[in-house]
Design a protein around this motif. Structure first.
Motif, mmCIF file in Angstrom:
data_model
loop_
_atom_site.group_PDB
_atom_site.id
_atom_site.type_symbol
_atom_site.label_atom_id
_atom_site.label_comp_id
_atom_site.label_asym_id
_atom_site.label_seq_id
_atom_site.Cartn_x
_atom_site.Cartn_y
_atom_site.Cartn_z
ATOM 1 N N ALA A 184 32.787 -15.677 -43.798
ATOM 2 C CA ALA A 184 32.048 -16.084 -42.593
ATOM 3 C C ALA A 184 31.997 -14.952 -41.573
ATOM 4 O O ALA A 184 30.931 -14.665 -41.003
ATOM 5 N N VAL A 185 33.125 -14.292 -41.319
ATOM 6 C CA VAL A 185 33.144 -13.205 -40.334
ATOM 7 C C VAL A 185 32.319 -12.016 -40.839
ATOM 8 O O VAL A 185 31.646 -11.343 -40.048
ATOM 9 N N THR A 186 32.336 -11.760 -42.140
ATOM 10 C CA THR A 186 31.503 -10.689 -42.705
ATOM 11 C C THR A 186 30.023 -10.980 -42.489
ATOM 12 O O THR A 186 29.250 -10.085 -42.104
ATOM 13 N N LEU A 187 29.619 -12.222 -42.715
ATOM 14 C CA LEU A 187 28.227 -12.611 -42.475
ATOM 15 C C LEU A 187 27.876 -12.488 -40.995
ATOM 16 O O LEU A 187 26.766 -12.073 -40.638
ATOM 17 N N MET A 188 28.816 -12.849 -40.121
ATOM 18 C CA MET A 188 28.590 -12.702 -38.679
ATOM 19 C C MET A 188 28.403 -11.235 -38.307
ATOM 20 O O MET A 188 27.546 -10.896 -37.483
ATOM 21 N N LEU A 189 29.199 -10.364 -38.932
ATOM 22 C CA LEU A 189 29.094 -8.937 -38.658
ATOM 23 C C LEU A 189 27.728 -8.395 -39.091
ATOM 24 O O LEU A 189 27.105 -7.599 -38.379
ATOM 25 N N ILE A 190 27.246 -8.849 -40.237
ATOM 26 C CA ILE A 190 25.940 -8.413 -40.740
ATOM 27 C C ILE A 190 24.814 -8.906 -39.826
ATOM 28 O O ILE A 190 23.858 -8.184 -39.546
ATOM 29 N N ALA A 191 24.951 -10.155 -39.362
ATOM 30 C CA ALA A 191 23.875 -10.765 -38.569
ATOM 31 C C ALA A 191 23.920 -10.361 -37.101
ATOM 32 O O ALA A 191 22.917 -10.506 -36.398
ATOM 33 N N SER A 192 25.061 -9.867 -36.625
ATOM 34 C CA SER A 192 25.208 -9.603 -35.190
ATOM 35 C C SER A 192 24.237 -8.544 -34.682
ATOM 36 O O SER A 192 23.661 -8.690 -33.599
ATOM 37 N N GLY A 193 24.038 -7.471 -35.458
ATOM 38 C CA GLY A 193 23.128 -6.405 -35.033
ATOM 39 C C GLY A 193 21.689 -6.867 -34.898
ATOM 40 O O GLY A 193 21.077 -6.723 -33.826
ATOM 41 N N PRO A 194 21.092 -7.438 -35.980
ATOM 42 C CA PRO A 194 19.715 -7.929 -35.871
ATOM 43 C C PRO A 194 19.522 -8.978 -34.789
ATOM 44 O O PRO A 194 18.514 -8.965 -34.086
ATOM 45 N N LEU A 195 20.507 -9.880 -34.629
ATOM 46 C CA LEU A 195 20.377 -10.910 -33.592
ATOM 47 C C LEU A 195 20.404 -10.292 -32.203
ATOM 48 O O LEU A 195 19.600 -10.664 -31.336
ATOM 49 N N ALA A 196 21.306 -9.337 -31.983
ATOM 50 C CA ALA A 196 21.392 -8.686 -30.671
ATOM 51 C C ALA A 196 20.098 -7.935 -30.356
ATOM 52 O O ALA A 196 19.607 -7.978 -29.226
ATOM 53 N N ARG A 197 19.540 -7.239 -31.349
ATOM 54 C CA ARG A 197 18.286 -6.511 -31.121
ATOM 55 C C ARG A 197 17.126 -7.466 -30.866
ATOM 56 O O ARG A 197 16.242 -7.191 -30.045
ATOM 57 N N PHE A 198 17.117 -8.598 -31.564
ATOM 58 C CA PHE A 198 16.054 -9.584 -31.364
ATOM 59 C C PHE A 198 16.118 -10.154 -29.957
ATOM 60 O O PHE A 198 15.093 -10.309 -29.286
ATOM 61 N N ILE A 199 17.336 -10.476 -29.486
ATOM 62 C CA ILE A 199 17.496 -11.015 -28.135
ATOM 63 C C ILE A 199 17.063 -9.992 -27.096
ATOM 64 O O ILE A 199 16.398 -10.326 -26.110
ATOM 65 N N GLU A 200 17.426 -8.719 -27.318
ATOM 66 C CA GLU A 200 17.054 -7.677 -26.358
ATOM 67 C C GLU A 200 15.545 -7.458 -26.324
ATOM 68 O O GLU A 200 14.972 -7.211 -25.258
ATOM 69 N N ALA A 201 14.884 -7.555 -27.483
ATOM 70 C CA ALA A 201 13.448 -7.304 -27.556
ATOM 71 C C ALA A 201 12.620 -8.465 -27.004
ATOM 72 O O ALA A 201 11.428 -8.293 -26.732
ATOM 73 N N ASN A 202 13.235 -9.625 -26.852
ATOM 74 C CA ASN A 202 12.509 -10.801 -26.356
ATOM 75 C C ASN A 202 13.246 -11.360 -25.149
ATOM 76 O O ASN A 202 14.169 -12.185 -25.291
ATOM 77 N N PRO A 203 12.876 -10.930 -23.944
ATOM 78 C CA PRO A 203 13.591 -11.325 -22.724
ATOM 79 C C PRO A 203 13.714 -12.829 -22.523
ATOM 80 O O PRO A 203 14.718 -13.296 -21.984
ATOM 81 N N THR A 204 12.712 -13.594 -22.962
ATOM 82 C CA THR A 204 12.792 -15.043 -22.762
ATOM 83 C C THR A 204 13.895 -15.653 -23.618
ATOM 84 O O THR A 204 14.443 -16.711 -23.280
ATOM 85 N N ILE A 205 14.226 -15.003 -24.726
ATOM 86 C CA ILE A 205 15.291 -15.500 -25.589
ATOM 87 C C ILE A 205 16.643 -15.422 -24.867
ATOM 88 O O ILE A 205 17.529 -16.242 -25.114
ATOM 89 N N VAL A 206 16.783 -14.429 -23.986
ATOM 90 C CA VAL A 206 18.049 -14.271 -23.266
ATOM 91 C C VAL A 206 18.371 -15.524 -22.463
ATOM 92 O O VAL A 206 19.486 -16.060 -22.525
ATOM 93 N N MET A 207 17.400 -16.014 -21.705
ATOM 94 C CA MET A 207 17.629 -17.210 -20.896
ATOM 95 C C MET A 207 17.896 -18.426 -21.781
ATOM 96 O O MET A 207 18.750 -19.269 -21.466
ATOM 97 N N LEU A 208 17.191 -18.516 -22.913
ATOM 98 C CA LEU A 208 17.424 -19.615 -23.842
ATOM 99 C C LEU A 208 18.837 -19.543 -24.413
ATOM 100 O O LEU A 208 19.541 -20.553 -24.487
ATOM 101 N N ALA A 209 19.260 -18.336 -24.794
ATOM 102 C CA ALA A 209 20.603 -18.164 -25.338
ATOM 103 C C ALA A 209 21.670 -18.488 -24.296
ATOM 104 O O ALA A 209 22.701 -19.100 -24.613
#
Length: 261
Positions: A170-195
């Motif tokens: 589970a933690v390995t999968l979180m590590l793999i997904a953390s980068g793409p998710l962080a970049r997606f949130i940064e690229a879409n400002p409205t996602i930040v408020m939703l998150a």
């Protein structure tokens, strides 16, 4: 090793392992959203290192807690009573973690809504934070989520090797997904408020659980999934409008702010 080989030949053990991995990944969504928002406030060159170190230490923390699983289970025993409810150490930890999440999410929402009030605390549109502070906050929240997930895991299987493997996967999968998710949130400002609203809701859920009002996780994740779907439709609609303007040749004159809503 003999115990692990014996478990490998049992279908029930494999079923328990798959179930635990799914549970750990689902419960890790909350933590992953928090990590993505938190590390995005660091300078870009330090974000990946913060995610790796934070999740690496979180893995060590979870394995240590699994090694003290007998003690973890005792955390559910009542410690004191108030307002007709017996509070255990688990309840106290959940309430403390929930209060921290509510405070953190409220502070971030305030800074995003009115960033001009704290211009010296902003970097790249996000509230600045220190590298060490980010790691400590990741570990603090992971401690709260880990205790909850380990107590749940103990109720599903008695085999420690299964719980250890499930946590590592589970933690390995979180590590793999953390980068793409962080970049997606940064690229879409409205996602930040939703998150951030998700974190606020999760914090209130932790407080409610600590006070004895159990909120089924399915309701929480269903609400998150529905909100995410609505935001995805909004993103598609905004993209279509931009393409339509580009096709008409008037994209340059469109308000720049539209891409931020």
């Amino acid at each position: 090793m003999t115990d692990i080989l014996a478990l490998a030949g049992e279908p029930e053990a494999w079923a328990a392992l798959v179930t635990l991995i799914i549970m750990e990944v689902v419960l890790g969504i909350d933590n992953l959203v928090f990590i993505s928002i938190l590390t995005n406030k660091l300078p870009e060159e330090r974000r990946q290192a913060a995610r790796r170190i934070g999740l690496g230490l979180a893995l060590v923390l979870r394995l240590v807690l699994l090694g003290t699983v007998a003690w973890i289970v005792q955390l559910t025993e009542p410690l004191f009573s108030a307002f007709g409810h017996g509070f255990s150490w688990k309840d106290v930890i959940l309430i403390a973690g929930g209060l921290f999440l509510v405070w953190k999410a409220t502070r971030e929402i305030h800074h995003n809504v009115d960033p001009q009030e704290h211009p010296g605390e902003m970097v790249g549109g996000a509230v600045k934070t220190g590298f060490t502070a980010a790691i400590l906050q990741i570990l603090l929240l992971d401690l709260v989520f880990s205790i909850d997930s380990i107590i749940t895991a103990v109720g599903m299987t008695d085999h420690l090797p299964i719980m250890v493997i499930a946590v590592i996967v589970a933690v390995t999968l979180m590590l793999i997904a953390s980068g793409p998710l962080a970049r997606f949130i940064e690229a879409n400002p409205t996602i930040v408020m939703l998150a951030l609203s998700f974190l606020l809701m999760i914090g209130m859920t932790l407080i409610a659980d600590g006070l004895g009002f159990h909120v089924p996780k399915g309701y929480v994740y269903a609400a998150m999934a529905f909100s995410g779907l609505v935001e995805a439709l909004n993103m598609l609609a905004r993209r279509k409008r931009r393409l339509d303007r580009a096709a008409r040749g008037d994209d340059a004159g469109a308000p720049a702010a539209e891409t931020r809503h």
